[in-house]
Design an enzyme around this catalytic site. Structure first.
Site, short mmCIF file in Angstrom:
data_model
loop_
_atom_site.label_atom_id
_atom_site.label_comp_id
_atom_site.label_asym_id
_atom_site.label_seq_id
_atom_site.Cartn_x
_atom_site.Cartn_y
_atom_site.Cartn_z
CG ASP A 118 37.62 13.96 59.86
OD1 ASP A 118 38.04 14.99 59.31
OD2 ASP A 118 37.13 13.02 59.22
CB SER A 172 39.42 14.51 55.14
OG SER A 172 38.44 14.96 56.04
CD GLN A 186 40.20 17.70 57.83
OE1 GLN A 186 39.17 18.36 57.70
NE2 GLN A 186 40.22 16.54 58.47
#
Length: 287
Positions: free
Chosen positions: A202, A226, A276
């Site tokens: 991430d 996110s 993502q």
């Protein structure tokens, strides 16, 4: 010995180890990363740990997750694992992370017993040797004194093979390549490497979608978060050996950015693929 002002590898490894409360129920703590909210990679890694300890003898091959609410740093996070299915070759788990009874994150993960099969892969792109690149961590710490952004130690080394660093390239292209490796030798336990990978995955990933627009970290107009995160694990790997994250952003629209990454080991083997999508909303400044 590692420099504790640069790396917090041991702290993060402990953070990813959860306290068991009951059968399939676990509790995790959080740590400060410069934001009042819990880092998404932390919840991702802790959820994978919670699911993984319920599937002995099988390795995760995919996880699919949704970030629902920001996590509160001051509160513990409880993880409840649902054993959806244990088949002859595959096991499915669902994990729900909560704070004060509210769901902040959900994840589905699939685990497989080891087996041989057909094999092909997308070739590794041309890249420079990581040993010839400067550590981005050192540059972050140096730039922190200028007020660009506060520096927090990280569990791995990052070395960017492009103009810029892992957060923002300077060439305006929606792509970047970053080498990553733990500065400490890690145990052979596969779940340790996989949970640390999830944690690291991430870092700066979503920022790839901002590069074509000249927007960088710290822009007061930017709201970024996110929304979902998916990882497919293809081949075994080690986080204490160099891994190349080759990232690109094929689309941004509707206040969202989509980012993809192919991850290779130093031998050029494709070990994982990631996707993502996140919120990249620009807000006008108020007078």
């Amino acid at each position: 010995m590692i420099d504790p002002t640069l790396h917090n590898t041991e702290e993060i490894l402990r953070l990813l180890q959860l306290e068991q409360l009951d059968t399939d129920r676990y509790r995790g703590q959080s740590h400060f990363m410069g934001s009042p909210n819990v880092f998404g990679g932390q919840v991702l890694g802790q959820s994978l740990h919670a699911a993984g300890v319920t599937v002995p003898g099988r390795r995760v091959h995919s996880l699919h997750s949704l970030f629902i609410l920001p996590g509160n740093l001051k509160l513990p996070i409880e993880y409840e694992v649902e054993r959806v299915r244990d088949g002859g070759s595959f096991s499915t788990r669902r994990v729900v992370a909560t704070q004060e009874g509210k769901r902040i994150f959900v994840m589905s993960a699939s685990f497989q017993q080891e087996e041989e099969g057909l094999s092909h892969q997308k070739p590794m792109p041309p890249t420079r040797d990581p040993d010839t690149l400067e550590s981005s961590i050192v540059k972050w710490k140096q730039s922190a004194s200028s007020g660009r952004r506060p520096f927090q130690p990280v569990p791995v080394d990052f070395r960017a093979d492009h103009a810029g660093d892992i957060y923002d390239g300077h060439d305006g292209k929606p792509s970047k390549q970053v080498w990553t490796k733990s500065p400490l030798a890690l145990p052979d336990d596969a779940l340790t490497h996989e949970t640390l990978f999830a944690y690291v995955s991430d870092y700066g990933f979503l920022w790839t979608s901002l590069q074509p627009h000249g927007i960088r970290m710290g822009d007061p107009r930017l709201q970024i978060a996110s929304l979902d995160h998916t990882i497919w694990f293809h081949r075994p790997f080690r986080m204490d050996e160099w891994l190349l994250f080759a990232m690109d952003s094929p689309n941004a629209s509707g206040g969202r950015g989509l980012c993809l990454a192919h991850v290779y080991n130093r031998k050029g083997e494709l070990v994982a693929t990631m996707a993502q999508e996140g919120l990249i909303r620009l807000r006008e400044k108020r007078a």
